[in-house]
Scaffold this motif. Structure first.
Motif, PDB file in Angstrom:
ATOM      1  N   VAL A  12     -39.828   4.868 -16.635  1.00  0.00           N
ATOM      2  CA  VAL A  12     -39.651   3.480 -16.573  1.00  0.00           C
ATOM      3  C   VAL A  12     -37.653   3.347 -16.282  1.00  0.00           C
ATOM      4  O   VAL A  12     -37.042   3.910 -16.808  1.00  0.00           O
ATOM      5  N   ALA A  13     -37.489   2.856 -15.080  1.00  0.00           N
ATOM      6  CA  ALA A  13     -36.239   2.747 -14.656  1.00  0.00           C
ATOM      7  C   ALA A  13     -35.275   1.548 -14.915  1.00  0.00           C
ATOM      8  O   ALA A  13     -34.256   1.320 -14.629  1.00  0.00           O
ATOM      9  N   SER A  14     -36.119   0.450 -15.397  1.00  0.00           N
ATOM     10  CA  SER A  14     -35.224  -0.658 -15.960  1.00  0.00           C
ATOM     11  C   SER A  14     -35.525  -1.143 -17.240  1.00  0.00           C
ATOM     12  O   SER A  14     -36.727  -0.635 -17.840  1.00  0.00           O
ATOM     13  N   GLU A  15     -35.205  -2.235 -17.654  1.00  0.00           N
ATOM     14  CA  GLU A  15     -35.417  -2.841 -19.050  1.00  0.00           C
ATOM     15  C   GLU A  15     -36.885  -3.428 -18.734  1.00  0.00           C
ATOM     16  O   GLU A  15     -37.001  -3.823 -17.522  1.00  0.00           O
ATOM     17  N   LYS A  72     -37.007   1.517 -21.255  1.00  0.00           N
ATOM     18  CA  LYS A  72     -36.073   2.258 -20.451  1.00  0.00           C
ATOM     19  C   LYS A  72     -36.109   3.757 -20.680  1.00  0.00           C
ATOM     20  O   LYS A  72     -35.681   3.960 -21.554  1.00  0.00           O
ATOM     21  N   GLY A  73     -36.375   4.406 -19.680  1.00  0.00           N
ATOM     22  CA  GLY A  73     -36.237   5.943 -19.786  1.00  0.00           C
ATOM     23  C   GLY A  73     -37.580   6.614 -20.154  1.00  0.00           C
ATOM     24  O   GLY A  73     -37.802   7.830 -20.224  1.00  0.00           O
ATOM     25  N   ASP A  74     -38.556   5.783 -20.685  1.00  0.00           N
ATOM     26  CA  ASP A  74     -39.988   6.450 -21.322  1.00  0.00           C
ATOM     27  C   ASP A  74     -40.663   6.971 -20.113  1.00  0.00           C
ATOM     28  O   ASP A  74     -40.774   6.398 -19.254  1.00  0.00           O
ATOM     29  N   PRO A  75     -41.514   8.034 -20.428  1.00  0.00           N
ATOM     30  CA  PRO A  75     -42.368   8.664 -19.381  1.00  0.00           C
ATOM     31  C   PRO A  75     -43.512   7.881 -19.534  1.00  0.00           C
ATOM     32  O   PRO A  75     -44.077   7.831 -20.655  1.00  0.00           O
ATOM     33  N   VAL A  76     -44.193   7.250 -18.430  1.00  0.00           N
ATOM     34  CA  VAL A  76     -45.424   6.649 -18.567  1.00  0.00           C
ATOM     35  C   VAL A  76     -46.499   7.038 -17.395  1.00  0.00           C
ATOM     36  O   VAL A  76     -45.867   7.522 -16.478  1.00  0.00           O
TER      37      VAL A  76
END
Length: 143
Positions: A12-15, A72-76
Motif C-alpha cells: 500500500v503506497a498511500s493512505e 500505508k506500507g502494508d503488504p497486500v
C-alpha cells in the motif's frame, strides 16, 4: 461484457481514503506499488525493478473492512477487475490503471495477521458487492 481479472501483490503506497457516494455507498481508495524483483545469476543477488503503481478501489463492506484493516506500507494481495483509461491533457496522453477489488488481504508470506469475522447485516444479504447495479461506478463524495 467480459471483464479482465487480475491478482496483484504489492505494498500500500498511500493512505487509505474513504468516501461515500450520494446514494450512501461506502468506498475506499488507495495506491498500490508493485515492485518486481529478479534474481541475477551472475551476481547471485536479487535486484528490484522500477515499481508500477495502481489505483485500487473497494466498495461497500470490502471498503469498510479495508479502512479498518489496511495501512500505508502494508503488504497486500488484491484480486479484482482491471480498468485502463487513456486521456489527453495539454496535448499529452496519460494513462491510469485501476483495480476494482473483489478480494483484498494481507500478504501472509511476509507477516502475520489476525482475522475477525464480521457479522452479516440484513441489507448485505440482498445485494451483490460491486460499485453499482450495472450502471457504472457511482460518483463518490468525500467522507
Amino acid at each position: 461484457m467480459n471483464d479482465t481479472y487480475v491478482t496483484l501483490i504489492g505494498n500500500v503506497a498511500s493512505e487509505v481514503r474513504s468516501a461515500t457516494t450520494v446514494a450512501g455507498v461506502p468506498m475506499a481508495r488507495f495506491r498500490l506499488a508493485v515492485s518486481p524483483r529478479r534474481f541475477d545469476r551472475e551476481t547471485g543477488q536479487w535486484s528490484a525493478r522500477e515499481p508500477s503503481f495502481y489505483s485500487v478501489v473497494a466498495w461497500r463492506r470490502l471498503a469498510e473492512h479495508t479502512l479498518s484493516s489496511v495501512e500505508k506500507g502494508d503488504p497486500v494481495v488484491i484480486a479484482g477487475r482491471l480498468s485502463v483509461r487513456d486521456w489527453l491533457r495539454d496535448e499529452k496522453w496519460h494513462t491510469s490503471v485501476e483495480v476494482e477489488a473483489v478480494s483484498l488481504g494481507h500478504d501472509l508470506s511476509r507477516g502475520t495477521s489476525r482475522f475477525t469475522r464480521a457479522t452479516r447485516r440484513e441489507s448485505d444479504a440482498d445485494h451483490i458487492p460491486g460499485p453499482s447495479d450495472g450502471s457504472g461506478s457511482p460518483e463518490p463524495r468525500a467522507a
